[in-house]
Design a protein around this motif. Structure first.
Motif, PDB file in Angstrom:
ATOM      1  N   SER A  45       0.811  -1.222   0.000  1.00 14.58           N
ATOM      2  CA  SER A  45       0.000   0.000   0.000  1.00 14.58           C
ATOM      3  C   SER A  45       0.846   1.274   0.000  1.00 14.58           C
ATOM      4  CB  SER A  45      -0.948   0.007   1.200  1.00 14.58           C
ATOM      5  OG  SER A  45      -0.221   0.115   2.407  1.00 14.58           O
ATOM      6  N   ILE A  46       2.175   1.134   0.099  1.00 14.99           N
ATOM      7  CA  ILE A  46       3.064   2.302   0.105  1.00 14.99           C
ATOM      8  C   ILE A  46       4.002   2.230  -1.088  1.00 14.99           C
ATOM      9  CG2 ILE A  46       4.879   3.545   1.341  1.00 14.99           C
ATOM     10  CD1 ILE A  46       3.716   2.491   3.945  1.00 14.99           C
ATOM     11  N   ARG A  47       4.004   3.277  -1.879  1.00 10.89           N
ATOM     12  CA  ARG A  47       4.953   3.395  -2.998  1.00 10.89           C
ATOM     13  C   ARG A  47       6.248   3.969  -2.424  1.00 10.89           C
ATOM     14  NH1 ARG A  47       4.832   4.062  -8.868  1.00 10.89           N
ATOM     15  NH2 ARG A  47       7.031   4.235  -9.296  1.00 10.89           N
ATOM     16  N   HIS A  48       7.307   3.174  -2.388  1.00  8.83           N
ATOM     17  CA  HIS A  48       8.576   3.587  -1.790  1.00  8.83           C
ATOM     18  C   HIS A  48       9.526   4.063  -2.867  1.00  8.83           C
ATOM     19  CE1 HIS A  48      12.367   2.467   0.675  1.00  8.83           C
ATOM     20  NE2 HIS A  48      12.067   3.738   0.813  1.00  8.83           N
ATOM     21  N   ILE A  49       9.994   5.283  -2.718  1.00  5.96           N
ATOM     22  CA  ILE A  49      10.926   5.865  -3.681  1.00  5.96           C
ATOM     23  C   ILE A  49      12.190   6.258  -2.930  1.00  5.96           C
ATOM     24  CG2 ILE A  49      11.303   7.728  -5.343  1.00  5.96           C
ATOM     25  CD1 ILE A  49       8.151   7.814  -5.514  1.00  5.96           C
ATOM     26  N   ARG A  50      13.304   5.634  -3.288  1.00  7.13           N
ATOM     27  CA  ARG A  50      14.588   5.978  -2.668  1.00  7.13           C
ATOM     28  C   ARG A  50      15.183   7.156  -3.433  1.00  7.13           C
ATOM     29  NH1 ARG A  50      16.931   1.478   0.620  1.00  7.13           N
ATOM     30  NH2 ARG A  50      15.340  -0.130   0.621  1.00  7.13           N
ATOM     31  N   VAL A  51      15.635   8.146  -2.695  1.00  7.36           N
ATOM     32  CA  VAL A  51      16.184   9.355  -3.309  1.00  7.36           C
ATOM     33  C   VAL A  51      17.638   9.532  -2.879  1.00  7.36           C
ATOM     34  CG1 VAL A  51      13.935  10.486  -3.499  1.00  7.36           C
ATOM     35  CG2 VAL A  51      15.300  10.813  -1.433  1.00  7.36           C
ATOM     36  N   ALA A  52      18.355  10.378  -3.601  1.00  3.64           N
ATOM     37  CA  ALA A  52      19.772  10.603  -3.315  1.00  3.64           C
ATOM     38  C   ALA A  52      20.005  11.791  -2.389  1.00  3.64           C
ATOM     39  CB  ALA A  52      20.531  10.819  -4.621  1.00  3.64           C
ATOM     40  N   ARG A  53      19.049  12.723  -2.364  1.00  7.54           N
ATOM     41  CA  ARG A  53      19.205  13.922  -1.528  1.00  7.54           C
ATOM     42  C   ARG A  53      17.869  14.254  -0.876  1.00  7.54           C
ATOM     43  NH1 ARG A  53      21.646  17.984  -5.881  1.00  7.54           N
ATOM     44  NH2 ARG A  53      19.423  18.343  -5.919  1.00  7.54           N
ATOM     45  N   GLU A  54      17.920  14.943   0.274  1.00  7.03           N
ATOM     46  CA  GLU A  54      16.698  15.283   0.992  1.00  7.03           C
ATOM     47  C   GLU A  54      15.781  16.165   0.161  1.00  7.03           C
ATOM     48  OE1 GLU A  54      17.672  16.881   4.811  1.00  7.03           O
ATOM     49  OE2 GLU A  54      18.038  14.894   5.656  1.00  7.03           O
ATOM     50  N   ASP A  55      16.342  17.090  -0.623  1.00  7.47           N
ATOM     51  CA  ASP A  55      15.478  17.955  -1.423  1.00  7.47           C
ATOM     52  C   ASP A  55      14.769  17.177  -2.523  1.00  7.47           C
ATOM     53  OD1 ASP A  55      18.055  17.719  -2.522  1.00  7.47           O
ATOM     54  OD2 ASP A  55      17.901  19.606  -3.623  1.00  7.47           O
ATOM     55  N   ASP A  56      15.356  16.085  -2.998  1.00  5.15           N
ATOM     56  CA  ASP A  56      14.658  15.219  -3.953  1.00  5.15           C
ATOM     57  C   ASP A  56      13.432  14.583  -3.289  1.00  5.15           C
ATOM     58  OD1 ASP A  56      16.603  15.779  -5.855  1.00  5.15           O
ATOM     59  OD2 ASP A  56      17.716  13.915  -5.490  1.00  5.15           O
ATOM     60  N   GLY A  57      13.580  14.194  -2.037  1.00  2.00           N
ATOM     61  CA  GLY A  57      12.459  13.622  -1.289  1.00  2.00           C
ATOM     62  C   GLY A  57      11.333  14.625  -1.130  1.00  2.00           C
ATOM     63  N   ALA A  58      11.678  15.884  -0.856  1.00  2.00           N
ATOM     64  CA  ALA A  58      10.659  16.931  -0.738  1.00  2.00           C
ATOM     65  C   ALA A  58       9.933  17.120  -2.063  1.00  2.00           C
ATOM     66  CB  ALA A  58      11.292  18.235  -0.281  1.00  2.00           C
ATOM     67  N   ALA A  59      10.672  17.059  -3.158  1.00  2.00           N
ATOM     68  CA  ALA A  59      10.052  17.212  -4.484  1.00  2.00           C
ATOM     69  C   ALA A  59       9.116  16.049  -4.790  1.00  2.00           C
ATOM     70  CB  ALA A  59      11.138  17.319  -5.552  1.00  2.00           C
ATOM     71  N   VAL A  60       9.522  14.833  -4.454  1.00  2.00           N
ATOM     72  CA  VAL A  60       8.660  13.659  -4.667  1.00  2.00           C
ATOM     73  C   VAL A  60       7.374  13.815  -3.862  1.00  2.00           C
ATOM     74  CG1 VAL A  60       8.437  11.189  -4.185  1.00  2.00           C
ATOM     75  CG2 VAL A  60      10.489  12.058  -5.297  1.00  2.00           C
TER      76      VAL A  60
END
Length: 85
Positions: A45-60
């Protein structure tokens, strides 16, 4: 800490994410959080997206909010929940 205790804590964290309505999770890969990230990966039920930087996570998470999805990003030892509500 024994493996069963680590798994139990990871399960509890994922259960809280689910109860909060999180459907998108953006995380940085970190060794100390490996069990939690593995459990998030296995949760359908959770779409997990691994990111390289914290700001990428905020954008996702911002993109998920535009799509009316509740999202969370693990940032510097805490979860930031972003919501479209």
């Amino acid at each position: 800490m024994p493996n069963s205790a680590i798994t139990a804590r990871a399960d509890a964290i994922v259960a809280e994410l689910i109860s909060a309505g999180i459907s998108v999770a953006a995380t940085l890969p970190e060794s100390w959080l490996g069990a939690v990230l593995d459990q998030v990966d296995r949760e359908p039920s959770i779409r997990h997206i691994r990111v390289a930087r914290e700001d990428d996570g905020a954008a996702v998470c911002a993109g998920a909010a535009l799509a009316a999805k509740r999202s969370g990003s693990r940032r510097t030892r805490r979860w930031v929940l972003l919501s479209s509500l």
